[in-house]
Design a protein around this motif. Structure first.
Motif, PDB file in Angstrom:
ATOM      1  N   LEU A 228      -3.154  -3.636  -9.982  1.00  0.00           N
ATOM      2  CA  LEU A 228      -3.340  -2.531  -8.957  1.00  0.00           C
ATOM      3  C   LEU A 228      -4.098  -3.362  -7.747  1.00  0.00           C
ATOM      4  O   LEU A 228      -3.718  -2.651  -6.473  1.00  0.00           O
ATOM      5  N   PHE A 229      -4.886  -4.111  -8.222  1.00  0.00           N
ATOM      6  CA  PHE A 229      -5.780  -4.745  -6.992  1.00  0.00           C
ATOM      7  C   PHE A 229      -4.562  -5.523  -6.038  1.00  0.00           C
ATOM      8  O   PHE A 229      -4.513  -5.445  -4.856  1.00  0.00           O
ATOM      9  N   PHE A 230      -3.665  -6.251  -6.891  1.00  0.00           N
ATOM     10  CA  PHE A 230      -2.826  -6.910  -6.094  1.00  0.00           C
ATOM     11  C   PHE A 230      -1.852  -6.090  -5.277  1.00  0.00           C
ATOM     12  O   PHE A 230      -1.569  -6.361  -4.089  1.00  0.00           O
ATOM     13  N   ALA A 231      -1.506  -4.995  -5.821  1.00  0.00           N
ATOM     14  CA  ALA A 231      -0.473  -4.018  -5.058  1.00  0.00           C
ATOM     15  C   ALA A 231      -0.989  -3.510  -3.854  1.00  0.00           C
ATOM     16  O   ALA A 231      -0.522  -3.401  -2.775  1.00  0.00           O
ATOM     17  N   GLY A 236      -0.891  -2.297   0.837  1.00  0.00           N
ATOM     18  CA  GLY A 236      -1.627  -1.116   1.807  1.00  0.00           C
ATOM     19  C   GLY A 236      -2.649  -0.439   0.512  1.00  0.00           C
ATOM     20  O   GLY A 236      -2.219  -0.518  -0.583  1.00  0.00           O
ATOM     21  N   GLU A 237      -3.709  -0.021   0.811  1.00  0.00           N
ATOM     22  CA  GLU A 237      -4.628   0.600   0.075  1.00  0.00           C
ATOM     23  C   GLU A 237      -4.309   1.813  -0.567  1.00  0.00           C
ATOM     24  O   GLU A 237      -4.735   2.263  -1.395  1.00  0.00           O
ATOM     25  N   LYS A 238      -3.262   2.446   0.062  1.00  0.00           N
ATOM     26  CA  LYS A 238      -2.918   3.902  -0.607  1.00  0.00           C
ATOM     27  C   LYS A 238      -1.629   3.665  -1.535  1.00  0.00           C
ATOM     28  O   LYS A 238      -1.015   4.762  -2.085  1.00  0.00           O
ATOM     29  N   THR A 239      -1.186   2.335  -1.873  1.00  0.00           N
ATOM     30  CA  THR A 239      -0.197   2.115  -2.658  1.00  0.00           C
ATOM     31  C   THR A 239      -0.752   2.489  -4.221  1.00  0.00           C
ATOM     32  O   THR A 239      -1.805   2.240  -4.630  1.00  0.00           O
ATOM     33  N   GLU A 240       0.510   3.287  -5.060  1.00  0.00           N
ATOM     34  CA  GLU A 240       0.127   3.674  -6.306  1.00  0.00           C
ATOM     35  C   GLU A 240       1.250   2.703  -7.185  1.00  0.00           C
ATOM     36  O   GLU A 240       2.122   2.256  -6.667  1.00  0.00           O
ATOM     37  N   ILE A 241       0.622   2.572  -8.231  1.00  0.00           N
ATOM     38  CA  ILE A 241       1.680   2.020  -9.382  1.00  0.00           C
ATOM     39  C   ILE A 241       1.952   2.583 -10.605  1.00  0.00           C
ATOM     40  O   ILE A 241       0.889   3.605 -10.991  1.00  0.00           O
ATOM     41  N   ARG A 242       2.884   2.241 -11.175  1.00  0.00           N
ATOM     42  CA  ARG A 242       3.070   2.930 -12.608  1.00  0.00           C
ATOM     43  C   ARG A 242       3.795   1.772 -13.453  1.00  0.00           C
ATOM     44  O   ARG A 242       4.722   1.023 -12.947  1.00  0.00           O
ATOM     45  N   LEU A 243       3.210   1.895 -14.722  1.00  0.00           N
ATOM     46  CA  LEU A 243       3.770   1.059 -15.790  1.00  0.00           C
ATOM     47  C   LEU A 243       4.793   1.704 -16.654  1.00  0.00           C
ATOM     48  O   LEU A 243       4.563   2.623 -17.341  1.00  0.00           O
ATOM     49  N   ARG A 244       6.103   1.112 -16.869  1.00  0.00           N
ATOM     50  CA  ARG A 244       7.034   1.889 -17.829  1.00  0.00           C
ATOM     51  C   ARG A 244       7.297   0.775 -18.839  1.00  0.00           C
ATOM     52  O   ARG A 244       7.439  -0.402 -18.695  1.00  0.00           O
ATOM     53  N   PRO A 245       7.309   1.310 -20.373  1.00  0.00           N
ATOM     54  CA  PRO A 245       7.349   0.577 -21.417  1.00  0.00           C
ATOM     55  C   PRO A 245       9.019  -0.445 -20.981  1.00  0.00           C
ATOM     56  O   PRO A 245       9.892  -0.002 -20.750  1.00  0.00           O
ATOM     57  N   VAL A 259       5.860   0.080  -7.843  1.00  0.00           N
ATOM     58  CA  VAL A 259       5.026   0.409  -6.516  1.00  0.00           C
ATOM     59  C   VAL A 259       5.532   1.533  -5.978  1.00  0.00           C
ATOM     60  O   VAL A 259       6.761   1.868  -5.738  1.00  0.00           O
ATOM     61  N   SER A 260       4.655   2.551  -5.362  1.00  0.00           N
ATOM     62  CA  SER A 260       5.003   3.706  -4.577  1.00  0.00           C
ATOM     63  C   SER A 260       6.180   2.820  -3.351  1.00  0.00           C
ATOM     64  O   SER A 260       5.357   2.055  -2.716  1.00  0.00           O
ATOM     65  N   CYS A 261       7.084   3.457  -3.069  1.00  0.00           N
ATOM     66  CA  CYS A 261       8.012   2.661  -1.834  1.00  0.00           C
ATOM     67  C   CYS A 261       7.143   2.965  -0.568  1.00  0.00           C
ATOM     68  O   CYS A 261       6.592   3.979  -0.062  1.00  0.00           O
TER      69      CYS A 261
END
Length: 341
Positions: A228-231, A236-245, A259-261
């Motif tokens: 999350l820190f890397f992304a 940019g600081e508003k970037t979100e992440i999600r982890l999929r199995p 990552v959010s586009c």
């Protein structure tokens, strides 16, 4: 004595005022002052007629004048020679205008990724591109008949099937685990090869950056926070992440990270296939079998690993639509990055 000293002063003043536009003029000045019949030489005729008690004092002044004349003429000569050198034509120079170069976009992205993780304590490790089967597959929990080997279409190098072009930089992580003891925190950038058809979205060689962290008490939560820190540092600081199995032979559990586009900001566009998310890397906790194979006690140490494609990251950052542009050396494409960094 006084008349001779006055004459020396006059010659020095005249010499100091001399200037020249050509080397011929410098030579004329030298002849006027330093030749056998020049002004300084003529002083010695009067010097011989001086009383003995005055010769020492006047002799010093004449020698100073001679040294001053030598330095003056040499400085005039060097200044003109430097001008001549500047005007010489370089016959090896191309007739076409010289265009300023720039760093390759893949290099720019690789350096930025490495810099972000270096702030978290990761060091850089490199390894060979021509590898053996053990470091690319067997040490990473790929059995000889494991179907996961089919996930990566490999270039094998003669004379035998055990030598190949590495399909991922995980082989560097294996070599690090063999020679170092935990804590281990490394980043492994490099080129990898897979036998794939070349198209706008795929190539037979590309670039990866893989990370590995092994220590006591390392958890999946640590992995998520690092990613999350890397992304947010990269996109940019508003970037979100999600982890999929997901599944990888060398990590358990495993995940794909999206990552959010950053192009449509999650609204949906052609690049993210109207999902609002873009996959950028695979990750997971290092499988205990991989640790044990490297001689690391899996009951004491745990670790996580991740790997991202540099081309994918570059596409997201600079919106290059065709992967082939990165390896074709098209000056029109590369010139777009002259002002970057």
């Amino acid at each position: 004595m006084s008349s001779l000293v006055e004459k020396i002063a006059e010659i020095k003043e005249s010499l100091a005022a001399q200037h020249a536009l050509t080397l011929d003029e410098v030579e004329q000045i030298r002849v006027l002052f330093l030749s056998k019949k020049g002004k300084i030489a003529s002083l010695f005729e009067e010097f011989k007629k001086l009383p003995a008690e005055e010769k020492r004092e006047v002799g010093v002044v004449i020698n100073e004048l001679k040294n001053f004349a030598t330095e003056k003429i040499q400085s005039l000569k060097m200044a003109l020679e430097a001008k001549v050198e500047d005007k010489k034509e370089d016959l090896t120079r191309s007739a076409a205008p010289i265009v300023l170069g720039s760093r390759h976009p893949l290099t720019l992205v690789r350096q930025e990724v490495c810099e972000i993780f270096s702030r978290l304590g990761f060091s850089i490790e490199l390894g060979p591109e021509i590898e053996d089967d053990y470091h690319v597959f067997s040490a990473l929990n790929f059995a000889e008949d494991h179907p996961a080997r089919d996930m990566q279409d490999t270039f094998f190098v003669k004379p035998g099937p055990d030598i190949l072009l590495r399909t991922h930089t995980s082989s560097v992580q294996v070599r690090v685990m063999e020679k170092k003891r935990p804590p281990i925190r490394v980043l492994c950038p490099g080129r990898v090869y897979r036998n794939e058809a070349i198209s706008a979205r795929a190539h037979c060689f590309f670039h990866q950056i893989e990370g590995l962290y092994i220590d006591k008490g390392v958890s999946f939560a640590d992995l998520r926070e690092v990613l999350l820190f890397f992304a947010r540092e990269f996109f940019g600081e508003k970037t979100e992440i999600r982890l999929r199995p997901s599944y990888f032979p060398f990590t358990e559990p495993s995940a794909e990270m999206d990552v959010s586009c950053n192009i449509c900001h999650g609204k949906g566009c052609g690049f993210c296939k109207h999902t609002g998310w873009v996959e950028i890397l695979g990750c997971g906790m290092v499988d205990p079998a991989v640790l044990e194979e490297a001689g690391i006690d899996s009951t004491v140490y745990t670790g996580y690993a991740f790997g991202l494609g540099v081309e994918r990251m570059t596409n997201l950052k600079y919106r290059a639509k065709d992967l082939r542009l990165f390896s074709e050396n098209d000056q029109r494409f590369l010139s777009l990055f002259q002002s970057v960094h």
